[in-house]
Design a protein around this motif. Structure first.
Motif, PDB file in Angstrom:
ATOM      1  N   ALA A  31      19.991  20.618  21.648  1.00  0.00           N
ATOM      2  CA  ALA A  31      21.740  20.195  21.789  1.00  0.00           C
ATOM      3  C   ALA A  31      22.191  19.979  20.585  1.00  0.00           C
ATOM      4  O   ALA A  31      21.806  18.965  19.764  1.00  0.00           O
ATOM      5  N   LEU A  32      23.254  20.434  20.123  1.00  0.00           N
ATOM      6  CA  LEU A  32      23.778  20.323  18.727  1.00  0.00           C
ATOM      7  C   LEU A  32      25.191  19.678  18.898  1.00  0.00           C
ATOM      8  O   LEU A  32      25.945  19.703  19.993  1.00  0.00           O
ATOM      9  N   PHE A  33      25.416  18.546  17.994  1.00  0.00           N
ATOM     10  CA  PHE A  33      26.611  17.797  18.064  1.00  0.00           C
ATOM     11  C   PHE A  33      27.309  18.059  16.654  1.00  0.00           C
ATOM     12  O   PHE A  33      26.859  18.132  15.644  1.00  0.00           O
ATOM     13  N   ASP A  34      28.792  17.801  16.808  1.00  0.00           N
ATOM     14  CA  ASP A  34      29.424  18.073  15.378  1.00  0.00           C
ATOM     15  C   ASP A  34      29.739  16.659  14.651  1.00  0.00           C
ATOM     16  O   ASP A  34      29.669  16.689  13.579  1.00  0.00           O
ATOM     17  N   ASP A  35      29.528  15.385  15.302  1.00  0.00           N
ATOM     18  CA  ASP A  35      29.590  14.424  14.376  1.00  0.00           C
ATOM     19  C   ASP A  35      28.771  13.079  14.955  1.00  0.00           C
ATOM     20  O   ASP A  35      28.361  13.061  16.212  1.00  0.00           O
ATOM     21  N   VAL A  36      28.714  11.963  14.349  1.00  0.00           N
ATOM     22  CA  VAL A  36      27.660  11.067  14.556  1.00  0.00           C
ATOM     23  C   VAL A  36      28.036  10.251  15.936  1.00  0.00           C
ATOM     24  O   VAL A  36      27.143   9.766  16.504  1.00  0.00           O
ATOM     25  N   ASP A  37      29.438  10.035  15.908  1.00  0.00           N
ATOM     26  CA  ASP A  37      29.708   9.329  16.982  1.00  0.00           C
ATOM     27  C   ASP A  37      29.473  10.035  18.360  1.00  0.00           C
ATOM     28  O   ASP A  37      28.997   9.360  19.265  1.00  0.00           O
ATOM     29  N   SER A  38      29.785  11.201  18.371  1.00  0.00           N
ATOM     30  CA  SER A  38      29.197  12.007  19.943  1.00  0.00           C
ATOM     31  C   SER A  38      27.744  11.697  20.037  1.00  0.00           C
ATOM     32  O   SER A  38      27.187  11.801  21.111  1.00  0.00           O
ATOM     33  N   LEU A  39      26.909  11.874  18.807  1.00  0.00           N
ATOM     34  CA  LEU A  39      25.518  11.860  18.935  1.00  0.00           C
ATOM     35  C   LEU A  39      25.142  10.579  19.624  1.00  0.00           C
ATOM     36  O   LEU A  39      24.259  10.399  20.507  1.00  0.00           O
ATOM     37  N   LEU A  40      25.679   9.336  18.897  1.00  0.00           N
ATOM     38  CA  LEU A  40      25.328   8.088  19.275  1.00  0.00           C
ATOM     39  C   LEU A  40      25.766   8.036  20.888  1.00  0.00           C
ATOM     40  O   LEU A  40      25.038   7.409  21.482  1.00  0.00           O
ATOM     41  N   ASP A  41      26.985   8.215  21.050  1.00  0.00           N
ATOM     42  CA  ASP A  41      27.366   8.233  22.601  1.00  0.00           C
ATOM     43  C   ASP A  41      26.124   8.917  23.517  1.00  0.00           C
ATOM     44  O   ASP A  41      25.823   8.690  24.689  1.00  0.00           O
ATOM     45  N   ALA A  42      26.137  10.111  23.025  1.00  0.00           N
ATOM     46  CA  ALA A  42      24.940  11.042  23.765  1.00  0.00           C
ATOM     47  C   ALA A  42      23.892  10.529  24.002  1.00  0.00           C
ATOM     48  O   ALA A  42      23.320  10.352  25.252  1.00  0.00           O
ATOM     49  N   CYS A  43      23.531   9.845  23.173  1.00  0.00           N
ATOM     50  CA  CYS A  43      22.067   9.118  23.132  1.00  0.00           C
ATOM     51  C   CYS A  43      22.002   8.057  23.852  1.00  0.00           C
ATOM     52  O   CYS A  43      21.130   7.867  24.648  1.00  0.00           O
ATOM     53  N   ARG A  44      23.100   7.219  24.016  1.00  0.00           N
ATOM     54  CA  ARG A  44      23.336   6.148  25.022  1.00  0.00           C
ATOM     55  C   ARG A  44      23.150   6.687  26.436  1.00  0.00           C
ATOM     56  O   ARG A  44      22.610   6.016  27.158  1.00  0.00           O
ATOM     57  N   ARG A  45      23.829   7.550  26.746  1.00  0.00           N
ATOM     58  CA  ARG A  45      24.161   8.368  27.821  1.00  0.00           C
ATOM     59  C   ARG A  45      22.700   8.952  28.401  1.00  0.00           C
ATOM     60  O   ARG A  45      22.329   8.592  29.320  1.00  0.00           O
ATOM     61  N   MET A  46      21.865   9.556  27.477  1.00  0.00           N
ATOM     62  CA  MET A  46      20.507  10.031  27.744  1.00  0.00           C
ATOM     63  C   MET A  46      19.743   8.835  28.233  1.00  0.00           C
ATOM     64  O   MET A  46      18.806   8.795  29.143  1.00  0.00           O
ATOM     65  N   ARG A  47      19.925   7.803  27.426  1.00  0.00           N
ATOM     66  CA  ARG A  47      18.914   6.529  27.478  1.00  0.00           C
ATOM     67  C   ARG A  47      19.228   6.073  28.958  1.00  0.00           C
ATOM     68  O   ARG A  47      18.135   5.740  29.842  1.00  0.00           O
ATOM     69  N   ASP A  48      20.446   5.955  29.353  1.00  0.00           N
ATOM     70  CA  ASP A  48      20.963   5.371  30.654  1.00  0.00           C
ATOM     71  C   ASP A  48      20.557   6.131  31.601  1.00  0.00           C
ATOM     72  O   ASP A  48      20.261   5.722  32.831  1.00  0.00           O
ATOM     73  N   ALA A  49      20.533   7.484  31.472  1.00  0.00           N
ATOM     74  CA  ALA A  49      20.512   8.408  32.457  1.00  0.00           C
ATOM     75  C   ALA A  49      18.720   8.311  33.010  1.00  0.00           C
ATOM     76  O   ALA A  49      18.177   9.143  33.755  1.00  0.00           O
ATOM     77  N   GLY A  50      17.788   7.758  32.226  1.00  0.00           N
ATOM     78  CA  GLY A  50      16.358   7.691  32.183  1.00  0.00           C
ATOM     79  C   GLY A  50      15.553   8.920  31.777  1.00  0.00           C
ATOM     80  O   GLY A  50      14.301   9.010  32.008  1.00  0.00           O
ATOM     81  N   TYR A  51      16.059   9.465  30.621  1.00  0.00           N
ATOM     82  CA  TYR A  51      15.349  10.469  29.653  1.00  0.00           C
ATOM     83  C   TYR A  51      14.231   9.904  29.204  1.00  0.00           C
ATOM     84  O   TYR A  51      14.678   8.720  28.363  1.00  0.00           O
ATOM     85  N   THR A  52      13.029  10.200  29.035  1.00  0.00           N
ATOM     86  CA  THR A  52      12.097   9.346  28.089  1.00  0.00           C
ATOM     87  C   THR A  52      11.562  10.297  26.944  1.00  0.00           C
ATOM     88  O   THR A  52      11.102   9.615  25.992  1.00  0.00           O
ATOM     89  N   ARG A  53      11.412  11.364  27.352  1.00  0.00           N
ATOM     90  CA  ARG A  53      10.446  12.049  26.040  1.00  0.00           C
ATOM     91  C   ARG A  53      11.709  13.142  25.276  1.00  0.00           C
ATOM     92  O   ARG A  53      11.783  14.431  25.617  1.00  0.00           O
ATOM     93  N   TRP A  54      12.474  12.607  24.650  1.00  0.00           N
ATOM     94  CA  TRP A  54      13.516  13.389  23.720  1.00  0.00           C
ATOM     95  C   TRP A  54      13.598  12.574  22.398  1.00  0.00           C
ATOM     96  O   TRP A  54      13.110  11.444  22.229  1.00  0.00           O
TER      97      TRP A  54
END
Ligand code: HEC
Length: 416
Positions: free
Chosen positions: A21-44
């Motif tokens: 998945a590609l993101f345009d800026d660092v803030d959306s990456l950080l935000d996406a990371c938090r949501r991935m973490r909270d959604a319970g993804y582990t191998r990424w």
């Protein structure tokens, strides 16, 4: 919301190697990371062209165990160093150096320090590789042209197919703001090495064993050829070996005969010379010991000269040059008022004049009553010892001479 595209690859029969998945800026990456973490993804994994502060926390990365591995290996190194030094210096091969203890911690610090560093750095280096599952021959991400922009101006999240929520990943990534979601095409390279790699590898391995085999063989097989000196070391020395020639000498032989008159230290010695208890005539002294009273060698000028020389070196320091027991060692001991000093015997005292030749010899070989040490190693041959005995006798005669000792014709005429 991004669009999901089909991978333009031929090996579609293989399962994809992940989702990118590609993101345009660092803030959306950080935000996406938090949501991935909270959604319970582990191998990424998240990728960015520069270090992003807080990314570890946003991605929920736990601290690595590597420091603990390094600590344990480092302490193992310290322990090994101590054990090794104790084993070598205090157990297996004790070697006393200047009276220092065989094992002491301060002396072992340098080696222990070095081994700690060595083990710890090996643990850090190889542990990092192992924890990252390196070395890895290829990574399917590197085949995607889209991924290359992650080194310039794109941010990415890659989900591994091993993640339990992988099947929902593509849709979820679109939801959390990815501009583009792409399947990572499976690695098209074959899972096994080509046969020729195996063949060449085996051949090289076998060829590498040949020198080893030759070296081992050389230990057991004899050969008429001279050995190969890889490390010449002290193999070639500036000396003559047995049975070789040397033009320096007239007869050309490197092996020289002993100088004329050489006496071997272990040559047979006449037992009569070594004996001080039995001879042509004997006596029993006050202690009940039997001593010989004769002299086993012809008394020559040379013998007396030898005796004078040896007496001057080994006996005079205590007994004095004239044998009065007043040598410099004795005088010094008197000057220092040395407690318990036992004076050397005066050879001209009545008791000394009564000593047998055998007793004089015995004194040299065995010392005297533990108060005078043995001079056997300083006077190693029987001839030298008898020479000293003869000289002591000459000294005694010199101090107690009568006119009858003068040669015939030199004796004074009786005065009437
Ligand atoms: C370091 C001093 C020292 C030197 C060197 C020394 N002696 Fe003595 N010697 C003594 C002393 C001390 C005694 C007296 C020992 C005693 O009375 O128990 C003694 C006693 C003797 C006696 C008397 C033995 C007896 O039965 O009473 C003889 C003989 C003798 N020494 C011979 C020699 C000869 C020969 C040498 C040289 C090879 C020599 N000594 C070198 C210290 C020395």
């Amino acid at each position: 919301m991004g669009t999901v595209m089909e991978a333009p690859m031929s090996n579609q029969d293989k399962a994809p190697a992940g989702v990118l998945a590609l993101f345009d800026d660092v803030d959306s990456l950080l935000d996406a990371c938090r949501r991935m973490r909270d959604a319970g993804y582990t191998r990424w994994e998240a990728h960015a062209p520069f270090p992003v502060h807080g990314l570890d926390k946003a991605a929920g990365i736990k601290p690595t165990v590597l420091p603990w591995i390094v600590l344990v290996c480092g302490l193992t190194g310290t322990g090994c160093a101590m054990l090794m030094q104790w084993w070598m210096n205090a157990h297996d091969y004790k070697y006393l150096i200047s009276g220092k203890p065989f094992f002491s911690v301060p002396a072992n610090v340098p080696v222990a320090f070095e081994m700690t560093i060595l083990f710890a750095s090996f643990a850090a280096f190889f542990g990092m590789l192992a924890l990252n599952r390196f070395p890895r021959w290829s990574n399917p991400l590197f085949r995607m042209p889209e991924f290359r922009r992650v080194t310039a101006d794109r941010f990415a999240i890659v989900v591994d197919p091993a993640d339990p929520k992988f099947h929902a990943g593509a849709a979820f990534l679109g939801e959390i703001g990815a501009k583009q979601v792409l399947p990572v095409p499976a690695d098209p390279s074959p899972a096994k090495f080509p046969v020729w790699v195996h063949m060449v590898g085996s051949l090289v391995t076998m060829a590498a064993l040949i020198p080893v085999a030759l070296i081992i063989r050389a230990h057991y097989v004899t050969s008429p050829n001279p050995p190969i000196h890889v490390v010449p070391d002290m193999d070639f020395q500036w000396k003559d070996k047995a049975q070789t020639s040397n033009p320096t000498f007239a007869d050309g032989r490197a092996m020289r005969k002993a100088v004329a008159g050489t006496v071997s230290v272990d040559a047979d010695v006449d037992p009569n010379l070594l004996s001080y208890q039995s001879g042509k005539s004997t006596m029993v002294d006050a202690t009940g010991t039997t001593y010989r009273t004769d002299f086993p060698l012809p008394v020559t000028k040379e013998l007396l000269a030898l005796g004078e020389m040896k007496f001057g070196v080994y006996c005079a320091p205590c007994h004095g040059g004239s044998g009065y027991g007043d040598g410099p060692v004795h005088q010094r001991a008197m000057a220092l008022e040395t407690a318990g000093w036992i004076p050397p015997v005066n050879f001209h005292a009545e008791t000394s004049l009564a000593l047998s030749t055998g007793r004089l010899y015995d004194s040299i070989v065995n010392g005297v009553r533990g108060n005078m040490q043995s001079y056997a190693s300083q006077l190693p041959t029987a001839e030298e010892r008898w020479a000293v005995v003869a000289f002591i006798r000459a000294l005694q005669r010199s101090q107690n001479a009568s006119t009858s000792d003068l040669p015939q014709g030199m004796q004074p005429k009786e005065i009437k």
